[in-house]
Design a protein around this motif. Structure first.
Motif, PDB file in Angstrom:
ATOM      1  N   CYS A   1       0.822  -1.214   0.000  1.00 14.45           N
ATOM      2  CA  CYS A   1       0.000   0.000   0.000  1.00 14.45           C
ATOM      3  C   CYS A   1       0.855   1.263   0.000  1.00 14.45           C
ATOM      4  O   CYS A   1       0.377   2.337  -0.395  1.00 14.45           O
ATOM      5  N   ALA A   2       2.107   1.143   0.424  1.00 10.31           N
ATOM      6  CA  ALA A   2       2.994   2.299   0.389  1.00 10.31           C
ATOM      7  C   ALA A   2       3.257   2.751  -1.040  1.00 10.31           C
ATOM      8  O   ALA A   2       3.660   3.900  -1.270  1.00 10.31           O
ATOM      9  N   TYR A   3       3.021   1.867  -2.014  1.00  5.41           N
ATOM     10  CA  TYR A   3       3.229   2.188  -3.420  1.00  5.41           C
ATOM     11  C   TYR A   3       1.916   2.536  -4.124  1.00  5.41           C
ATOM     12  O   TYR A   3       1.929   2.810  -5.332  1.00  5.41           O
ATOM     13  N   ILE A   4       0.822   2.505  -3.417  1.00  2.00           N
ATOM     14  CA  ILE A   4      -0.490   2.806  -3.994  1.00  2.00           C
ATOM     15  C   ILE A   4      -0.912   4.197  -3.528  1.00  2.00           C
ATOM     16  O   ILE A   4      -0.812   4.492  -2.336  1.00  2.00           O
ATOM     17  N   PRO A   5      -1.360   5.066  -4.428  1.00  2.00           N
ATOM     18  CA  PRO A   5      -1.782   6.406  -4.006  1.00  2.00           C
ATOM     19  C   PRO A   5      -2.790   6.348  -2.861  1.00  2.00           C
ATOM     20  O   PRO A   5      -3.709   5.523  -2.871  1.00  2.00           O
ATOM     21  N   ALA A   6      -2.597   7.225  -1.889  1.00  2.00           N
ATOM     22  CA  ALA A   6      -3.441   7.209  -0.692  1.00  2.00           C
ATOM     23  C   ALA A   6      -4.919   7.370  -1.038  1.00  2.00           C
ATOM     24  O   ALA A   6      -5.788   6.783  -0.383  1.00  2.00           O
ATOM     25  N   GLU A   7      -5.210   8.135  -2.097  1.00  2.00           N
ATOM     26  CA  GLU A   7      -6.620   8.326  -2.443  1.00  2.00           C
ATOM     27  C   GLU A   7      -7.250   7.037  -2.968  1.00  2.00           C
ATOM     28  O   GLU A   7      -8.449   6.806  -2.779  1.00  2.00           O
ATOM     29  N   TYR A   8      -6.453   6.178  -3.613  1.00  2.00           N
ATOM     30  CA  TYR A   8      -6.973   4.886  -4.058  1.00  2.00           C
ATOM     31  C   TYR A   8      -7.272   3.995  -2.859  1.00  2.00           C
ATOM     32  O   TYR A   8      -8.297   3.299  -2.823  1.00  2.00           O
TER      33      TYR A   8
ATOM     34  N   GLU B   1     -17.500   1.495  -4.200  1.00  2.00           N
ATOM     35  CA  GLU B   1     -18.650   1.194  -3.357  1.00  2.00           C
ATOM     36  C   GLU B   1     -19.971   1.470  -4.053  1.00  2.00           C
ATOM     37  O   GLU B   1     -20.963   0.781  -3.819  1.00  2.00           O
ATOM     38  N   GLU B   2     -20.017   2.465  -4.930  1.00  2.00           N
ATOM     39  CA  GLU B   2     -21.266   2.823  -5.582  1.00  2.00           C
ATOM     40  C   GLU B   2     -21.661   1.811  -6.646  1.00  2.00           C
ATOM     41  O   GLU B   2     -22.841   1.473  -6.785  1.00  2.00           O
ATOM     42  N   THR B   3     -20.702   1.327  -7.395  1.00  2.00           N
ATOM     43  CA  THR B   3     -21.003   0.410  -8.494  1.00  2.00           C
ATOM     44  C   THR B   3     -20.691  -1.046  -8.168  1.00  2.00           C
ATOM     45  O   THR B   3     -21.096  -1.941  -8.896  1.00  2.00           O
ATOM     46  N   ASN B   4     -19.926  -1.273  -7.088  1.00  2.00           N
ATOM     47  CA  ASN B   4     -19.454  -2.609  -6.699  1.00  2.00           C
ATOM     48  C   ASN B   4     -18.532  -3.220  -7.763  1.00  2.00           C
ATOM     49  O   ASN B   4     -18.382  -4.432  -7.870  1.00  2.00           O
ATOM     50  N   ILE B   5     -17.900  -2.374  -8.562  1.00  2.00           N
ATOM     51  CA  ILE B   5     -16.979  -2.830  -9.600  1.00  2.00           C
ATOM     52  C   ILE B   5     -15.619  -3.113  -8.974  1.00  2.00           C
ATOM     53  O   ILE B   5     -15.132  -2.369  -8.126  1.00  2.00           O
ATOM     54  N   ASN B   6     -14.992  -4.213  -9.407  1.00  2.00           N
ATOM     55  CA  ASN B   6     -13.648  -4.562  -8.981  1.00  2.00           C
ATOM     56  C   ASN B   6     -12.668  -3.517  -9.512  1.00  2.00           C
ATOM     57  O   ASN B   6     -12.480  -3.368 -10.715  1.00  2.00           O
ATOM     58  N   MET B   7     -12.000  -2.804  -8.591  1.00  2.00           N
ATOM     59  CA  MET B   7     -11.079  -1.750  -8.991  1.00  2.00           C
ATOM     60  C   MET B   7      -9.618  -2.176  -8.922  1.00  2.00           C
ATOM     61  O   MET B   7      -8.727  -1.389  -9.278  1.00  2.00           O
ATOM     62  N   TRP B   8      -9.340  -3.409  -8.476  1.00  2.00           N
ATOM     63  CA  TRP B   8      -7.953  -3.809  -8.322  1.00  2.00           C
ATOM     64  C   TRP B   8      -7.169  -3.806  -9.640  1.00  2.00           C
ATOM     65  O   TRP B   8      -5.998  -3.421  -9.654  1.00  2.00           O
ATOM     66  N   PRO B   9      -7.749  -4.218 -10.786  1.00  2.00           N
ATOM     67  CA  PRO B   9      -6.981  -4.141 -12.037  1.00  2.00           C
ATOM     68  C   PRO B   9      -6.487  -2.729 -12.318  1.00  2.00           C
ATOM     69  O   PRO B   9      -5.434  -2.547 -12.927  1.00  2.00           O
ATOM     70  N   PHE B  10      -7.240  -1.745 -11.881  1.00  2.00           N
ATOM     71  CA  PHE B  10      -6.850  -0.346 -12.049  1.00  2.00           C
ATOM     72  C   PHE B  10      -5.801   0.041 -11.014  1.00  2.00           C
ATOM     73  O   PHE B  10      -4.787   0.671 -11.337  1.00  2.00           O
ATOM     74  N   VAL B  11      -6.009  -0.367  -9.761  1.00  2.00           N
ATOM     75  CA  VAL B  11      -5.117   0.044  -8.679  1.00  2.00           C
ATOM     76  C   VAL B  11      -3.740  -0.601  -8.806  1.00  2.00           C
ATOM     77  O   VAL B  11      -2.709   0.039  -8.567  1.00  2.00           O
ATOM     78  N   ILE B  12      -3.687  -1.880  -9.207  1.00  2.00           N
ATOM     79  CA  ILE B  12      -2.400  -2.581  -9.250  1.00  2.00           C
ATOM     80  C   ILE B  12      -1.459  -1.971 -10.282  1.00  2.00           C
ATOM     81  O   ILE B  12      -0.234  -2.158 -10.209  1.00  2.00           O
ATOM     82  N   ARG B  13      -1.992  -1.206 -11.210  1.00  2.00           N
ATOM     83  CA  ARG B  13      -1.115  -0.552 -12.180  1.00  2.00           C
ATOM     84  C   ARG B  13      -0.154   0.422 -11.481  1.00  2.00           C
ATOM     85  O   ARG B  13       0.948   0.679 -11.992  1.00  2.00           O
ATOM     86  N   SER B  14      -0.546   0.953 -10.343  1.00  2.00           N
ATOM     87  CA  SER B  14       0.369   1.833  -9.617  1.00  2.00           C
ATOM     88  C   SER B  14       1.537   1.041  -9.050  1.00  2.00           C
ATOM     89  O   SER B  14       2.649   1.569  -8.916  1.00  2.00           O
ATOM     90  N   VAL B  15       1.314  -0.250  -8.726  1.00  2.00           N
ATOM     91  CA  VAL B  15       2.409  -1.096  -8.264  1.00  2.00           C
ATOM     92  C   VAL B  15       3.307  -1.468  -9.440  1.00  2.00           C
ATOM     93  O   VAL B  15       4.531  -1.548  -9.296  1.00  2.00           O
ATOM     94  N   HIS B  16       2.710  -1.700 -10.605  1.00  2.00           N
ATOM     95  CA  HIS B  16       3.516  -1.924 -11.808  1.00  2.00           C
ATOM     96  C   HIS B  16       4.416  -0.712 -12.091  1.00  2.00           C
ATOM     97  O   HIS B  16       5.592  -0.861 -12.441  1.00  2.00           O
ATOM     98  N   THR B  17       3.845   0.481 -11.930  1.00  2.00           N
ATOM     99  CA  THR B  17       4.624   1.705 -12.158  1.00  2.00           C
ATOM    100  C   THR B  17       5.765   1.809 -11.160  1.00  2.00           C
ATOM    101  O   THR B  17       6.890   2.193 -11.521  1.00  2.00           O
TER     102      THR B  17
END
Length: 247
Positions: free
Chosen positions: A107-114, A149-165
């Motif tokens: 999580c230290a590599y993931i933006p705090a807002e995510y 939370e609003e759509t219940n859509i899985n956001m991890w594919p989007f978030v993990i890109r910050s770890v790739h970066t």
């Protein structure tokens, strides 16, 4: 044998599979100063993670939200009990005692807002109910779900890109659209792998160490059926065909 390999490159560590396991393994090796190539069969544009659930004990996401700290020795003992002692004790111990530490590190590599917006813990959709004794089995609140939370859509594919970066920023190299075809061996030692890209071209990557993280567990129903003993045996007890992945 594949004779028409177009090119060969080398590195200290080759990681096959850019899911959760492969990404953190590659990043940790890059942090340690190794030259690392992370190969993923999906292309950058199509990349998807089948699941967003992470079971990690005593991570800060939970503790900061008021979830009580769990006794990881109890967690270890329960895993060993359910496996009838056949599990690898060191792996189970490390998972029980250090999985929370791993998530905090990631999580230290993931933006705090995510993290704030998408990381759902014990306060999300009854997650806190996965705690206690049910039919003789123990469970603890440990599941982090990365969802909108609003759509219940899985956001991890989007978030993990910050770890790739973060991996690339640490000097690592990504190879998107690289389908692993065969491991390269020198005697019994694995010294690399040959991949086929989306255009059908073959590429070889040699390495001092090869880390296989291409389980594709979430998207492989046969593997899930084979490895999830409780699910298989429950279906079997009701007369279902354990080889039918749709059952």
């Amino acid at each position: 044998a594949i004779d028409n390999v177009a090119d060969t490159e080398s590195c200290d560590v080759l990681v096959v599979g850019a899911g959760n396991a492969g990404t953190v393994a590659a990043l940790r090796c890059a942090e340690a100063g190794k030259t690392v190539i992370l190969a993923e069969m999906q292309t950058f544009d199509e990349y998807d993670e089948y699941a967003c659930d992470m079971a990690c004990y005593n991570n800060r996401l939970f503790l900061d939200k008021g979830t009580p700290e769990v006794d990881t020795l109890e967690v270890f003992n329960e895993y060993m009990r359910l496996s009838r002692g056949h599990a690898h004790q060191q792996l189970v111990r490390d998972y029980a005692t250090r999985s929370g530490e791993m998530l905090d590190w990631m999580c230290a590599y993931i933006p705090a807002e995510y993290v704030e917006k998408y990381a759902k813990t014990s306060n999300y959709k009854g997650n806190e109910n996965f705690n206690g004794n049910c039919c003789g089995q123990w469970s603890w609140p440990a599941m982090v779900q990365w969802r909108d939370e609003e759509t219940n859509i899985n956001m991890w594919p989007f978030v993990i890109r910050s770890v790739h970066t973060a991996f690339e920023n640490a000097g690592g190299q990504m190879r998107w659209g690289y389908q692993g075809v065969v491991l390269v061996k020198d005697g019994d030692a694995v010294t690399g792998a040959i991949f086929q890209d989306v255009d059908g071209t073959y590429h070889q990557i040699d390495a001092k160490a090869v880390v296989m993280c291409a389980g594709d567990f979430g998207g492989n129903p046969d593997m899930r059926l084979d490895l999830s003993d409780q699910m298989r045996n429950l279906a079997w007890s009701y007369g279902a065909d354990r080889t039918d992945v749709s059952a």
